[in-house]
Design a protein around this motif. Structure first.
Motif, PDB file in Angstrom:
ATOM      1  N   UNK A   1       0.839  -1.206   0.000  1.00 53.35           N
ATOM      2  CA  UNK A   1       0.000   0.000   0.000  1.00 53.35           C
ATOM      3  C   UNK A   1       0.874   1.257   0.000  1.00 53.35           C
ATOM      4  N   UNK A   2       1.916   1.193   0.810  1.00 52.94           N
ATOM      5  CA  UNK A   2       2.843   2.331   0.942  1.00 52.94           C
ATOM      6  C   UNK A   2       3.547   2.630  -0.390  1.00 52.94           C
ATOM      7  N   UNK A   3       3.902   1.552  -1.128  1.00 52.37           N
ATOM      8  CA  UNK A   3       4.682   1.717  -2.365  1.00 52.37           C
ATOM      9  C   UNK A   3       3.806   1.817  -3.616  1.00 52.37           C
ATOM     10  N   UNK A   4       2.484   1.704  -3.441  1.00 52.35           N
ATOM     11  CA  UNK A   4       1.594   1.774  -4.600  1.00 52.35           C
ATOM     12  C   UNK A   4       1.706   0.558  -5.506  1.00 52.35           C
ATOM     13  N   UNK A   5       2.043  -0.581  -4.911  1.00 52.50           N
ATOM     14  CA  UNK A   5       2.157  -1.830  -5.688  1.00 52.50           C
ATOM     15  C   UNK A   5       0.935  -2.699  -5.380  1.00 52.50           C
ATOM     16  N   UNK A   6       0.401  -3.328  -6.422  1.00 55.10           N
ATOM     17  CA  UNK A   6      -0.747  -4.213  -6.208  1.00 55.10           C
ATOM     18  C   UNK A   6      -0.241  -5.614  -5.857  1.00 55.10           C
ATOM     19  N   UNK A   7      -0.772  -6.156  -4.776  1.00 60.16           N
ATOM     20  CA  UNK A   7      -0.289  -7.437  -4.252  1.00 60.16           C
ATOM     21  C   UNK A   7      -1.262  -8.552  -4.631  1.00 60.16           C
ATOM     22  N   UNK A   8      -0.783  -9.498  -5.433  1.00 55.34           N
ATOM     23  CA  UNK A   8      -1.633 -10.615  -5.849  1.00 55.34           C
ATOM     24  C   UNK A   8      -1.324 -11.829  -4.970  1.00 55.34           C
ATOM     25  N   UNK A   9      -2.372 -12.353  -4.340  1.00 48.88           N
ATOM     26  CA  UNK A   9      -2.196 -13.565  -3.533  1.00 48.88           C
ATOM     27  C   UNK A   9      -2.526 -14.752  -4.424  1.00 48.88           C
TER      28      UNK A   9
ATOM     29  N   UNK B   1      -9.542  -4.422   4.555  1.00 50.20           N
ATOM     30  CA  UNK B   1      -8.761  -3.368   5.226  1.00 50.20           C
ATOM     31  C   UNK B   1      -8.029  -2.449   4.261  1.00 50.20           C
ATOM     32  N   UNK B   2      -7.467  -3.032   3.195  1.00 48.72           N
ATOM     33  CA  UNK B   2      -6.551  -2.255   2.350  1.00 48.72           C
ATOM     34  C   UNK B   2      -7.154  -1.763   1.040  1.00 48.72           C
ATOM     35  N   UNK B   3      -8.334  -2.290   0.662  1.00 47.34           N
ATOM     36  CA  UNK B   3      -8.911  -1.911  -0.642  1.00 47.34           C
ATOM     37  C   UNK B   3     -10.009  -0.857  -0.510  1.00 47.34           C
TER      38      UNK B   3
ATOM     39  N   UNK C   1      -5.690  -2.736  -3.938  1.00 48.90           N
ATOM     40  CA  UNK C   1      -4.272  -3.018  -3.656  1.00 48.90           C
ATOM     41  C   UNK C   1      -4.073  -4.537  -3.581  1.00 48.90           C
ATOM     42  N   UNK C   2      -5.009  -5.218  -2.893  1.00 50.69           N
ATOM     43  CA  UNK C   2      -4.899  -6.674  -2.709  1.00 50.69           C
ATOM     44  C   UNK C   2      -5.785  -7.381  -3.733  1.00 50.69           C
ATOM     45  N   UNK C   3      -5.185  -8.316  -4.473  1.00 49.73           N
ATOM     46  CA  UNK C   3      -5.911  -9.093  -5.490  1.00 49.73           C
ATOM     47  C   UNK C   3      -6.002 -10.550  -5.045  1.00 49.73           C
ATOM     48  N   UNK C   4      -7.203 -11.106  -5.113  1.00 52.76           N
ATOM     49  CA  UNK C   4      -7.390 -12.526  -4.827  1.00 52.76           C
ATOM     50  C   UNK C   4      -7.342 -13.288  -6.152  1.00 52.76           C
ATOM     51  N   UNK C   5      -6.983 -14.563  -6.120  1.00 59.90           N
ATOM     52  CA  UNK C   5      -6.894 -15.362  -7.358  1.00 59.90           C
ATOM     53  C   UNK C   5      -7.978 -16.434  -7.362  1.00 59.90           C
TER      54      UNK C   5
END
Length: 368
Positions: free
Chosen positions: A199-207, A228-230, A235-239
């Motif tokens: 979130x801090x770095x503006x990167x999208x995190x894919x789980x 919490x983060x979206x 920011x957080x992507x589910x697969x």
């Protein structure tokens, strides 16, 4: 407790090392907590690198790299039994065969059933169903039902669910030992560290998605992070693995939750990477094969899930999808539907993911 556990979610020595027979996905093997900390550091470096090299970058993580898989097995079993209980109650109210979100239990009848099974007195269950949205309409759907786990229990506390055949209450989990409780907390802390850095770095995190017997827990934990983060953006992507028979139900239930709670839905859609291993395990241990019976059925499932998400993007603008596919028909299908729905590439709501060099004849024309 082990005998009461469902076959699918029982640790099995023959499949303890999940690296066997998997050539299309990275598989981690649990060594100890220190190794999990090392993995977390590696993921943090990846997030930093992604942030430094592109705007709106992506980084992918695997939850089995961040903790003991045994916890994911046990938690998955809790979630599946809890959902199955809902479906059994729905069947008793004459709603078998409906789509997951169309099943609505009459709160009154549900309370009577819970009282009859000895789970809760009418007064107790009335108290459960007087929340902001719970039971206001006189009915309880799967999302209301899932939220009872949030409000009624702590994951590591004993959770009881009735066995409809015997009428007896059964513990879903043997109590976690102190060490297991710690391992669970450490996994959640590591996830938290990664999500905050992303979130801090503006990167999208894919789980990443993993084997079906871990997936309910992985999806649920990812959902908690999305909540919490979206809030402002995805920011957080589910697969979601579309070779699974239940993929569409999973996608629609999670999208509906994001609508009700007002956060941004982020997803990566894949076909799936563990088919041979999944089928071998189901056959050997003796539970239903979770995978679609044919390649065509999986294609159909992929396009159905994708279409649902594209419609959601058009209507709410709060959904984002990565089409992770090397399939030319799927890529063409996505582009056609984007045009029909008026979703422009510059809006950055739809992106495509392919392995470097694997399908250049699709990747280059698509880039252009």
């Amino acid at each position: 407790g082990a005998e009461q556990r469902e076959k699918q979610y029982r640790a099995h020595r023959g499949f303890g090392d999940r690296r066997g027979g998997v050539i299309s996905a990275r598989t981690y093997f649990y060594a100890d907590e220190a190794k999990c900390d090392q993995h977390m550091e590696t993921f943090l470096h990846c997030i930093d690198a992604s942030s430094g090299s592109s705007e709106d970058g992506f980084s992918a993580v695997k939850l089995t790299a961040l903790g003991r898989p045994q916890f994911l097995l046990q938690f998955s079993e809790v979630l599946v039994k809890w959902r199955r209980f809902f479906h059994q109650m729905a069947a008793e109210q004459g709603q078998a065969g409906r789509a997951a979100l169309e099943m609505k239990l009459e709160a009154e009848k549900l309370q009577e059933a819970l009282a009859k099974l000895g789970i809760a007195t009418k007064a107790e269950s009335q108290h459960w169903f007087t929340g902001e949205n719970l039971g206001v309409s006189g009915t309880v759907d799967l999302l209301d039902w899932n939220s009872l786990i949030d409000s009624r229990t702590k994951i590591s506390k004993l959770l009881l669910v009735p066995n409809m055949q015997t009428g007896q209450l059964e513990p879903l989990l043997s109590r976690f030992t102190e060490e297991e409780d710690l391992q669970m907390k450490r996994m959640l802390q590591r996830m938290d560290v990664l999500a905050k850095r992303a979130a801090e770095k503006g990167v999208r995190l894919m789980v990443d998605a993993e084997q079906s017997y871990f997936q309910p827990a992985i999806s649920r934990l990812t959902l908690e992070m999305q909540r919490r983060f979206n809030r402002d953006r995805a920011i957080i992507f589910n697969t979601y693995q579309c070779y699974l028979k239940e993929a569409y139900d999973n996608v629609t239930v999670d999208v509906e939750l994001s609508r009700r709670e007002g956060w941004h839905f982020g997803t990566k859609l894949v076909r799936g990477a563990y088919m041979e291993q999944e089928r071998a395990r189901a056959a050997q241990i003796g539970y239903e094969d979770p995978i679609n019976p044919t390649y065509e059925k999986t294609n159909e499932m992929y396009h159905r899930c994708l279409d649902y998400i594209l419609e959601e993007i058009k209507h709410s603008w709060k959904a984002n999808v990565m089409v992770a596919s090397h399939n030319e028909d799927t890529v063409k299908f996505t582009l056609r539907r984007m045009m029909e729905l008026g979703i422009h590439p510059s809006e950055k709501k739809v992106c495509f993911g392919q392995l470097l060099g694997m399908c250049d004849q699709i990747t280059f024309p698509l880039g252009e």
